[in-house]
Design a protein around this motif. Structure first.
Motif, short mmCIF file in Angstrom:
data_model
loop_
_atom_site.label_atom_id
_atom_site.label_comp_id
_atom_site.label_asym_id
_atom_site.label_seq_id
_atom_site.Cartn_x
_atom_site.Cartn_y
_atom_site.Cartn_z
N HIS A 190 0.83 -1.22 0.00
CA HIS A 190 0.00 0.00 0.00
C HIS A 190 0.86 1.26 0.00
CE1 HIS A 190 0.78 -0.26 4.37
NE2 HIS A 190 0.24 -1.46 4.35
N PRO A 191 1.61 1.52 -1.10
CA PRO A 191 2.59 2.63 -1.10
C PRO A 191 1.99 3.98 -0.74
CG PRO A 191 2.70 1.39 -3.18
CD PRO A 191 1.60 0.78 -2.37
N TRP A 192 0.75 4.21 -1.15
CA TRP A 192 0.11 5.48 -0.80
C TRP A 192 -1.06 5.22 0.15
CZ3 TRP A 192 -0.36 7.86 -6.43
CH2 TRP A 192 0.94 8.14 -6.91
N GLY A 193 -0.83 4.33 1.08
CA GLY A 193 -1.92 3.88 1.95
C GLY A 193 -2.40 4.93 2.92
N ARG A 194 -3.56 4.67 3.42
CA ARG A 194 -4.17 5.40 4.54
C ARG A 194 -4.31 6.90 4.36
NH1 ARG A 194 -0.82 2.59 9.17
NH2 ARG A 194 0.42 2.08 7.37
N HIS A 195 -3.19 7.61 4.21
CA HIS A 195 -3.26 9.07 4.24
C HIS A 195 -3.55 9.66 2.87
CE1 HIS A 195 -1.54 8.06 8.00
NE2 HIS A 195 -0.48 7.56 7.40
N GLY A 196 -3.54 8.80 1.84
CA GLY A 196 -3.83 9.29 0.51
C GLY A 196 -2.75 10.20 -0.05
N ARG A 197 -1.59 10.23 0.59
CA ARG A 197 -0.54 11.11 0.09
C ARG A 197 0.11 10.47 -1.13
NH1 ARG A 197 4.19 8.82 2.16
NH2 ARG A 197 3.78 7.39 3.85
N GLN A 198 0.57 11.29 -2.07
CA GLN A 198 1.15 10.73 -3.29
C GLN A 198 2.67 10.64 -3.16
OE1 GLN A 198 -0.60 12.30 -6.86
NE2 GLN A 198 -2.59 11.61 -6.20
N GLU A 199 3.10 10.17 -2.03
CA GLU A 199 4.52 9.97 -1.74
C GLU A 199 4.70 8.54 -1.24
OE1 GLU A 199 7.31 11.87 -1.87
OE2 GLU A 199 6.08 13.30 -2.99
N PRO A 200 5.75 7.82 -1.61
CA PRO A 200 6.82 8.27 -2.48
C PRO A 200 6.37 8.44 -3.93
CG PRO A 200 7.07 5.94 -1.93
CD PRO A 200 5.96 6.46 -1.10
N GLY A 201 6.91 9.45 -4.59
CA GLY A 201 6.62 9.70 -6.00
C GLY A 201 7.58 8.96 -6.90
N GLU A 202 7.49 9.26 -8.20
CA GLU A 202 8.24 8.46 -9.17
C GLU A 202 9.75 8.55 -9.00
OE1 GLU A 202 6.49 8.30 -13.01
OE2 GLU A 202 8.27 7.47 -13.95
N ALA A 203 10.25 9.74 -8.61
CA ALA A 203 11.71 9.88 -8.46
C ALA A 203 12.21 9.01 -7.30
CB ALA A 203 12.08 11.34 -8.23
N SER A 204 11.47 9.04 -6.16
CA SER A 204 11.85 8.19 -5.02
C SER A 204 11.76 6.72 -5.38
CB SER A 204 10.91 8.43 -3.84
OG SER A 204 11.18 9.66 -3.25
N LEU A 205 10.70 6.37 -6.09
CA LEU A 205 10.52 4.95 -6.45
C LEU A 205 11.63 4.50 -7.40
CD1 LEU A 205 6.63 4.85 -6.86
CD2 LEU A 205 7.98 3.82 -5.02
N ALA A 206 12.06 5.39 -8.27
CA ALA A 206 13.16 5.03 -9.18
C ALA A 206 14.42 4.73 -8.38
CB ALA A 206 13.41 6.17 -10.17
N ALA A 207 14.70 5.56 -7.36
CA ALA A 207 15.88 5.33 -6.52
C ALA A 207 15.75 4.01 -5.77
CB ALA A 207 16.07 6.49 -5.56
N LEU A 208 14.52 3.72 -5.29
CA LEU A 208 14.30 2.47 -4.56
C LEU A 208 14.44 1.26 -5.49
CD1 LEU A 208 11.37 3.64 -2.26
CD2 LEU A 208 13.74 3.14 -1.59
N ALA A 209 13.98 1.42 -6.74
CA ALA A 209 14.16 0.32 -7.71
C ALA A 209 15.65 0.05 -7.90
CB ALA A 209 13.49 0.68 -9.04
N ASP A 210 16.45 1.11 -7.96
CA ASP A 210 17.90 0.93 -8.08
C ASP A 210 18.48 0.26 -6.83
OD1 ASP A 210 18.02 2.02 -10.58
OD2 ASP A 210 18.53 4.05 -9.88
N ALA A 211 17.82 0.49 -5.68
CA ALA A 211 18.30 -0.09 -4.42
C ALA A 211 17.78 -1.51 -4.18
CB ALA A 211 17.91 0.82 -3.26
N GLY A 212 17.03 -2.04 -5.17
CA GLY A 212 16.63 -3.44 -5.05
C GLY A 212 15.13 -3.69 -4.94
N LEU A 213 14.32 -2.65 -5.01
CA LEU A 213 12.87 -2.86 -4.96
C LEU A 213 12.38 -3.54 -6.25
CD1 LEU A 213 10.16 -2.26 -3.46
CD2 LEU A 213 10.00 -0.18 -4.86
#
Ligand code: AMP
Ligand code: ZN
Ligand code: FE
Ligand code: FE
Length: 292
Positions: A190-213
């Motif tokens: 649930h990446p944008w769970g509960r609070h409905g916030r749109q974070e992490p956004g695409e730039a953060s997710l790209a960094a996390l993908a590089d880190a092994g997500l």
């Protein structure tokens, strides 16, 4: 093929024993279910035996408490070696944080005039090593203070409410590394769970993908149609696996029935393929779906 990749048992804060959970998954018409208790693999063996018996596929996983950029992030780890020592050490630290937080929460409830102690919690929590706010909620229900878990969270236990207490969560990027070293794959729950916030956004997710997500849990009850579409687009851009799941907690969470969201078979195949590669890199045998 109906696949549900996120459920909880009494090994953490679900209300069904692992065996019961797997039987319920079969009865709900699922072909594959993942058991993903919070911060523990304790339910795996019992669930696996039940899955083999009734002929349903079981993906062994867990939902790990992490933090990233100041926010809590729930990380679904599928098929990691649960004996990998650095992973065990970090999970132990999280579990200690869960236990250490309990007295603080109970003290705050007593300050509010509620007669509750750790024995009340132990009675409803059973023998789980992963105690959480839902167990305190269940104790409050038993004591007649609230009607259900939802009311307990709303009045006392949610962040910002009077009995909330913080606890340790592992740094997300470290956990991504440990899960990979343990031959598993990681999906943000649930990446944008509960609070409905749109974070992490695409730039953060790209960094996390590089880190092994490896993937994002897009189809979850906490996401409305718009959030799902945006997340699906980001997953496509970043070549992340898209999953869907119920986050079932037995009777502990309303509107999270088994199979209410599902994962496409080809997306599960991608996860299994990535897990096989992680296992090979760390010299482990290829992890498999039990039963089915
Ligand atoms: P904890 O692990 O102690 O931080 O508690 C978080 C757990 O509480 C998560 O598994 C949530 O699913 C559950 N939870 C959060 N809010 C609610 C709610 N309103 N009703 C029932 N369960 C909840
Ligand atoms: Zn939970
Ligand atoms: Fe979660
Ligand atoms: Fe969950």
């Amino acid at each position: 093929m109906r696949i549900d990749l996120h459920t909880h048992s009494r090994a953490s804060d679900g209300t069904q024993a692992p065996e019961e959970l797997v039987r319920a998954a079969g009865a709900a018409g699922l072909d594959v279910v993942a058991i993903t208790d919070h911060d523990t693999a304790d339910g795996w063996a019992e669930a696996a035996a039940a899955a083999s018996e009734i002929g349903i596929g079981l993906v062994r996983g867990m939902e790990i408490s992490t933090r990233h950029e100041g926010h809590g992030v729930h990380l679904l780890a599928y098929l990691p070696d649960p004996t990998y020592e650095p992973l065990v050490a970090e999970l132990d630290r999280i579990l200690e944080g869960r236990s250490a937080r309990l007295p603080a929460m109970l003290a705050r409830l007593r300050e509010l005039g509620i007669d509750i102690d750790d024995e009340d919690v132990r009675r409803v929590a059973g023998d789980t090593v992963s105690t959480g706010r839902p167990h305190v909620a269940d104790a409050l229900v038993d004591l007649g203070v609230v009607g259900d878990r939802t009311e307990a969270f709303r009045r006392f236990l949610s962040a910002g409410r009077p009995a909330y207490a913080n606890r340790y969560a592992a740094p997300l990027e470290k956990m991504l590394r440990l899960v990979g070293e343990a031959g598993g794959v990681s999906v943000i729950a649930h990446p944008w769970g509960r609070h409905g916030r749109q974070e992490p956004g695409e730039a953060s997710l790209a960094a996390l993908a590089d880190a092994g997500l490896s993937g994002l849990e897009v189809d979850h009850q906490d996401h409305d149609a718009e959030a799902r579409e945006l997340l699906r687009g980001m997953a496509r851009n970043l070549d992340l696996v898209v999953t869907g799941s119920s986050d079932h907690h037995g009777t502990g969470k309303v509107d999270h029935e088994l199979g209410c969201n599902t994962t496409a078979p080809e997306e599960l195949d991608r996860l299994l393929d990535l897990a096989a590669r992680a296992a090979a890199r760390s010299g482990r045998t290829t992890p498999t779906v039990v039963g089915g």
